[in-house]
Write a protein that holds these residues in place. Structure first.
Motif, PDB file in Angstrom:
ATOM      1  N   HIS A  67       0.777  -1.039  -0.079  1.00  0.00           N
ATOM      2  CA  HIS A  67      -0.023  -0.030   0.050  1.00  0.00           C
ATOM      3  C   HIS A  67       0.696   1.355   0.120  1.00  0.00           C
ATOM      4  CE1 HIS A  67      -3.405   2.691   0.966  1.00  0.00           C
ATOM      5  NE2 HIS A  67      -2.423   3.132   1.844  1.00  0.00           N
ATOM      6  N   ALA A  68       1.974   1.395   0.805  1.00  0.00           N
ATOM      7  CA  ALA A  68       2.385   2.696   1.200  1.00  0.00           C
ATOM      8  C   ALA A  68       3.806   2.678  -0.137  1.00  0.00           C
ATOM      9  CB  ALA A  68       3.281   2.311   2.508  1.00  0.00           C
ATOM     10  N   THR A  69       3.846   4.046  -0.257  1.00  0.00           N
ATOM     11  CA  THR A  69       5.032   4.446  -1.125  1.00  0.00           C
ATOM     12  C   THR A  69       6.210   4.774  -0.434  1.00  0.00           C
ATOM     13  OG1 THR A  69       3.563   5.704  -2.736  1.00  0.00           O
ATOM     14  CG2 THR A  69       5.931   6.211  -2.841  1.00  0.00           C
ATOM     15  N   LEU A  70       7.313   3.762  -0.665  1.00  0.00           N
ATOM     16  CA  LEU A  70       8.476   3.808   0.034  1.00  0.00           C
ATOM     17  C   LEU A  70       9.186   4.957  -0.483  1.00  0.00           C
ATOM     18  CD1 LEU A  70      10.119   2.439   2.243  1.00  0.00           C
ATOM     19  CD2 LEU A  70      11.508   1.185   0.171  1.00  0.00           C
ATOM     20  N   THR A  71       9.873   5.945   0.600  1.00  0.00           N
ATOM     21  CA  THR A  71      10.180   7.066   0.201  1.00  0.00           C
ATOM     22  C   THR A  71      11.594   7.535   0.746  1.00  0.00           C
ATOM     23  OG1 THR A  71       8.012   8.121   0.539  1.00  0.00           O
ATOM     24  CG2 THR A  71       9.897   9.522   0.494  1.00  0.00           C
ATOM     25  N   ALA A  72      12.514   7.858   0.045  1.00  0.00           N
ATOM     26  CA  ALA A  72      13.810   8.247   0.525  1.00  0.00           C
ATOM     27  C   ALA A  72      14.022   9.789   0.700  1.00  0.00           C
ATOM     28  CB  ALA A  72      15.027   7.926  -0.611  1.00  0.00           C
ATOM     29  N   PHE A  73      14.744  10.085   1.611  1.00  0.00           N
ATOM     30  CA  PHE A  73      14.801  11.523   2.238  1.00  0.00           C
ATOM     31  C   PHE A  73      16.095  12.186   1.973  1.00  0.00           C
ATOM     32  CE2 PHE A  73      15.888  14.800   5.328  1.00  0.00           C
ATOM     33  CZ  PHE A  73      14.854  15.591   5.170  1.00  0.00           C
ATOM     34  N   GLY A  74      16.448  13.284   1.594  1.00  0.00           N
ATOM     35  CA  GLY A  74      17.661  14.009   1.390  1.00  0.00           C
ATOM     36  C   GLY A  74      17.455  15.396   1.107  1.00  0.00           C
ATOM     37  N   MET A  75      18.584  16.182   0.737  1.00  0.00           N
ATOM     38  CA  MET A  75      18.497  17.637   0.574  1.00  0.00           C
ATOM     39  C   MET A  75      18.683  17.812  -1.013  1.00  0.00           C
ATOM     40  SD  MET A  75      22.392  18.408   2.187  1.00  0.00           S
ATOM     41  CE  MET A  75      22.049  20.044   1.603  1.00  0.00           C
ATOM     42  N   THR A  76      18.350  19.237  -1.096  1.00  0.00           N
ATOM     43  CA  THR A  76      18.449  19.730  -2.615  1.00  0.00           C
ATOM     44  C   THR A  76      20.004  19.737  -2.749  1.00  0.00           C
ATOM     45  OG1 THR A  76      18.397  22.058  -1.681  1.00  0.00           O
ATOM     46  CG2 THR A  76      16.494  21.186  -2.343  1.00  0.00           C
ATOM     47  N   ARG A  77      20.272  19.993  -4.144  1.00  0.00           N
ATOM     48  CA  ARG A  77      21.728  19.892  -4.616  1.00  0.00           C
ATOM     49  C   ARG A  77      22.545  21.028  -3.742  1.00  0.00           C
ATOM     50  NH1 ARG A  77      23.126  24.546  -7.484  1.00  0.00           N
ATOM     51  NH2 ARG A  77      21.791  25.463  -8.637  1.00  0.00           N
ATOM     52  N   ARG A  78      23.902  20.657  -3.756  1.00  0.00           N
ATOM     53  CA  ARG A  78      24.566  21.851  -3.144  1.00  0.00           C
ATOM     54  C   ARG A  78      24.784  22.837  -4.003  1.00  0.00           C
ATOM     55  NH1 ARG A  78      25.590  16.934  -1.496  1.00  0.00           N
ATOM     56  NH2 ARG A  78      26.375  16.436   0.845  1.00  0.00           N
ATOM     57  N   THR A  79      25.177  24.061  -3.498  1.00  0.00           N
ATOM     58  CA  THR A  79      25.691  25.190  -4.154  1.00  0.00           C
ATOM     59  C   THR A  79      26.777  24.962  -5.313  1.00  0.00           C
ATOM     60  OG1 THR A  79      25.928  27.652  -4.358  1.00  0.00           O
ATOM     61  CG2 THR A  79      26.623  26.333  -2.433  1.00  0.00           C
ATOM     62  N   GLY A  80      26.847  25.377  -6.202  1.00  0.00           N
ATOM     63  CA  GLY A  80      28.060  25.190  -7.105  1.00  0.00           C
ATOM     64  C   GLY A  80      28.059  23.989  -7.761  1.00  0.00           C
ATOM     65  N   ARG A  81      27.020  23.077  -7.647  1.00  0.00           N
ATOM     66  CA  ARG A  81      26.939  21.822  -8.447  1.00  0.00           C
ATOM     67  C   ARG A  81      25.674  21.879  -9.159  1.00  0.00           C
ATOM     68  NH1 ARG A  81      30.168  17.435  -7.441  1.00  0.00           N
ATOM     69  NH2 ARG A  81      31.813  17.712  -5.670  1.00  0.00           N
ATOM     70  N   SER A  82      25.623  21.305 -10.335  1.00  0.00           N
ATOM     71  CA  SER A  82      24.221  20.914 -10.945  1.00  0.00           C
ATOM     72  C   SER A  82      23.615  19.627 -10.386  1.00  0.00           C
ATOM     73  CB  SER A  82      24.615  20.350 -12.344  1.00  0.00           C
ATOM     74  OG  SER A  82      25.306  19.299 -12.555  1.00  0.00           O
ATOM     75  N   ALA A  83      22.428  19.504 -10.410  1.00  0.00           N
ATOM     76  CA  ALA A  83      21.680  18.312  -9.828  1.00  0.00           C
ATOM     77  C   ALA A  83      22.285  17.014 -10.337  1.00  0.00           C
ATOM     78  CB  ALA A  83      20.075  18.206 -10.254  1.00  0.00           C
ATOM     79  N   SER A  84      22.751  16.941 -11.630  1.00  0.00           N
ATOM     80  CA  SER A  84      23.020  15.720 -12.073  1.00  0.00           C
ATOM     81  C   SER A  84      24.646  15.428 -11.540  1.00  0.00           C
ATOM     82  CB  SER A  84      23.027  15.849 -13.617  1.00  0.00           C
ATOM     83  OG  SER A  84      23.706  16.664 -14.048  1.00  0.00           O
ATOM     84  N   ASN A  85      25.264  16.274 -11.015  1.00  0.00           N
ATOM     85  CA  ASN A  85      26.516  16.160 -10.692  1.00  0.00           C
ATOM     86  C   ASN A  85      26.745  16.394  -9.167  1.00  0.00           C
ATOM     87  OD1 ASN A  85      29.335  15.652 -11.233  1.00  0.00           O
ATOM     88  ND2 ASN A  85      29.805  17.825 -11.199  1.00  0.00           N
ATOM     89  N   ASP A  86      25.650  16.303  -8.641  1.00  0.00           N
ATOM     90  CA  ASP A  86      25.819  16.118  -7.169  1.00  0.00           C
ATOM     91  C   ASP A  86      25.645  14.813  -6.536  1.00  0.00           C
ATOM     92  OD1 ASP A  86      24.903  16.382  -4.139  1.00  0.00           O
ATOM     93  OD2 ASP A  86      24.566  18.466  -4.523  1.00  0.00           O
ATOM     94  N   PRO A  87      26.804  14.204  -5.969  1.00  0.00           N
ATOM     95  CA  PRO A  87      26.672  12.969  -5.183  1.00  0.00           C
ATOM     96  C   PRO A  87      25.680  12.521  -4.285  1.00  0.00           C
ATOM     97  CG  PRO A  87      29.111  13.843  -5.318  1.00  0.00           C
ATOM     98  CD  PRO A  87      28.051  14.817  -5.610  1.00  0.00           C
ATOM     99  N   GLY A  88      25.374  13.546  -3.330  1.00  0.00           N
ATOM    100  CA  GLY A  88      24.225  13.578  -2.500  1.00  0.00           C
ATOM    101  C   GLY A  88      23.015  13.054  -2.956  1.00  0.00           C
TER     102      GLY A  88
END
Length: 528
Positions: A67-88
């Motif tokens: 039933h439930a949607t399993l969800t991962a949690f984290g933070m937005t990209r770091r400054t100075g990095r693109s979203a596709s190039n942020d390891p976190g």
């Protein structure tokens, strides 16, 4: 989507893990996630991939949820990095998670002080991160951290952060009272204003409990239009905790008439789920917890019990069965005939209400409580007292005497040891038996000797253990001659728990009385 449908998002496994003294293992997380899923929770936030080995282990072998949607949690990209190039950010895209929740700042003060970046850059970080995740996963969720503090300080900027996530494709924009200091009227007013910009069916609420208003604030946000509530089981969370989903659920369903993923049948499992979490954490449940605590539907005063016997609505705001709890008639020095008769029904003891033994038992309870006994916390001892008055308790054994010895001495080298030894002499099934046993303290030794004496005749005592032991001095002004009350909680291998009480000026004597009742209750319940 019905306007009465509210989605429930559980953060026990992530936010709840930040509670002092709480440390979930991967196995704990799996068990709790499955319980949340079977309860009907819509989203289970399982942790932060890449943040610690426990969360990584969970997501590497995550349970299948129906039933439930399993969800991962984290933070937005770091400054100075693109979203596709942020390891976190990349670490959040684990295959097991169907949704990803990104937390980002929405208070200009936090952006400039905590992040040390420009306000426009923060908005870009939110928009680009949400858009990237929305392109990779079925759902992207944005937690607008410190939203209410930010809205007070700079409404236009806080709104711009929420709007950036909405425009970038976030399924939910969750307004967070991260410091837990907002009040319900303020929450309702601000959420209503935000709903004019971001539709309510896309708004969620995430409240902390630092002002003891997290549940009320969450319900106020729903009244204002929000349709997702984030919280934790039993209100776990950092500092003073998060909004307690155990209280939110029945309030939403039974009081406010909203629909959730939890069915009426599922709601009857609420008490079980609350206590299961406490068992996993190896801590005693809060007996005064609303809806699910042992005292939530407990009635002690005779006037109350008399009215409840006629109609429970006199002193109960919902039926205890609707949340999986039960009515509990407490026997104490405030008890009347109604209390005693109700307890008789609970323990299956049939007796004519006009039987003189009923009033005799009331008088006996009141006298014993005046002498220091407390039966509202020792139900097993009360049941034995009641059954003894109608002669239905066998004498399983007869104590002929006991001796307890404490020795404190230096062992080989410089180790200081304190040893306790108990000697028991008892008559069991016609045989006189003398037994000696050691223990970690005099009560432990006495318990060990008692069970060593009795287990050959009563093997069902093998799995009985003491799980709690409390001593209270009732008249401390008497110093060393003080009256002592001992409360013992016992458990067996089937998960049953029961409490007994003993009172004496001697703590060992009081402990023996409570132990005797504990063993007798177990044998009686098992039909020995």
């Amino acid at each position: 989507m019905s306007g009465k449908r509210v989605y429930l998002y559980d953060s026990t496994l992530r936010d709840g893990a930040q509670t002092q003294g709480v440390d979930f293992s991967p196995a704990d997380k799996v068990a709790i996630a499955r319980e949340l899923d079977s309860l009907g929770i819509d989203y289970v936030e399982a942790g932060w991939p890449g943040a610690n080995p426990t969360d990584d282990a969970f997501f590497a072998d995550a349970p299948h949820l129906t039933h439930a949607t399993l969800t991962a949690f984290g933070m937005t990209r770091r400054t100075g990095r693109s979203a596709s190039n942020d390891p976190g950010l990349q670490a959040l895209l684990v295959p097991a998670a169907r949704a990803v929740t990104l937390v980002g700042k929405s208070w200009d003060f936090q952006v400039e002080v905590a992040l040390g970046i420009g306000l426009d850059e923060n908005v870009r970080m939110i928009a680009e991160s949400v858009a990237y995740v929305a392109g990779k996963k079925p759902e992207a969720i944005f937690d607008a951290e410190h939203f209410f503090d930010g809205y007070r300080a700079n409404p236009a900027y806080a709104l711009s952060c929420a709007k950036a996530a909405y425009d970038a494709g976030a399924r939910w924009i969750v307004l967070c009272d991260t410091n837990g200091g907002a009040l319900p009227d303020e929450i309702e007013s601000i959420v209503r204003e935000v709903a004019a910009v971001v539709p309510g069916e896309r708004l969620g609420i995430h409240c902390h409990n630092d002002s003891d208003n997290a549940v009320a604030n969450s319900l106020a946000a729903v009244r204002a239009g929000a349709r997702q509530i984030q919280g934790t089981l039993n209100g776990l969370g950092e500092r003073c905790g998060n909004a307690n989903l155990i209280s939110i659920l029945p309030n939403l369903i039974l009081k406010m008439g909203y629909e959730t993923g939890v069915s009426p049948a599922g709601l009857t499992r609420l008490t079980h789920v609350s206590r299961l979490l406490d068992e996993r954490l190896n801590r005693a449940p809060d007996r005064h917890a609303p809806y699910v605590g042992d005292s939530a539907f407990a009635h002690k005063g005779g006037l109350h019990v008399s009215a409840v016997e006629k109609d429970p609505r006199c002193y109960e705001h919902v039926r205890p069965e609707s949340v999986g709890n039960r009515r509990h008639i407490v026997v104490s020095d405030q008890a009347g005939r109604s209390n005693i008769l109700a307890r008789f029904r609970d323990i299956g003891l049939e007796i004519d209400p006009q039987d003189p033994k009923v009033m005799a038992l009331i008088d006996e309870v009141k006298q014993r409580e005046a002498d220091g006994y407390a039966y509202d916390g020792a139900e097993a001892s009360f049941e034995l007292l009641a059954r003894r008055m109608v002669h239905t308790v066998p004498d399983y054994f007869k104590l002929l005497g006991f001796r307890v010895i404490d020795e404190r001495r230096w062992d080989v080298g410089t180790d200081l040891l304190t040893l306790s030894e108990a000697i028991i002499k008892a008559e069991v099934k016609g045989q006189t038996i003398m037994t000696v046993a050691e223990g970690n303290g005099p009560v432990s030794a006495l318990d060990a000797a008692l069970r060593k004496t009795l287990i050959p005749a009563y093997p069902q005592l093998e799995d009985v253990r003491l799980v709690d032991y409390k001593v209270r001095i009732l008249n401390p002004q008497a110093a060393t001659d003080a009256l002592t009350r001992v409360m013992i909680e016992s458990a067996d291998g089937e998960g049953a728990r029961w409490s007994t009480v003993g009172v004496s000026t001697n703590v060992i004597d009081a402990s023996y009385a409570a132990l005797h009742d504990s063993i007798t209750y177990k044998l009686l319940r098992d039909g020995a």
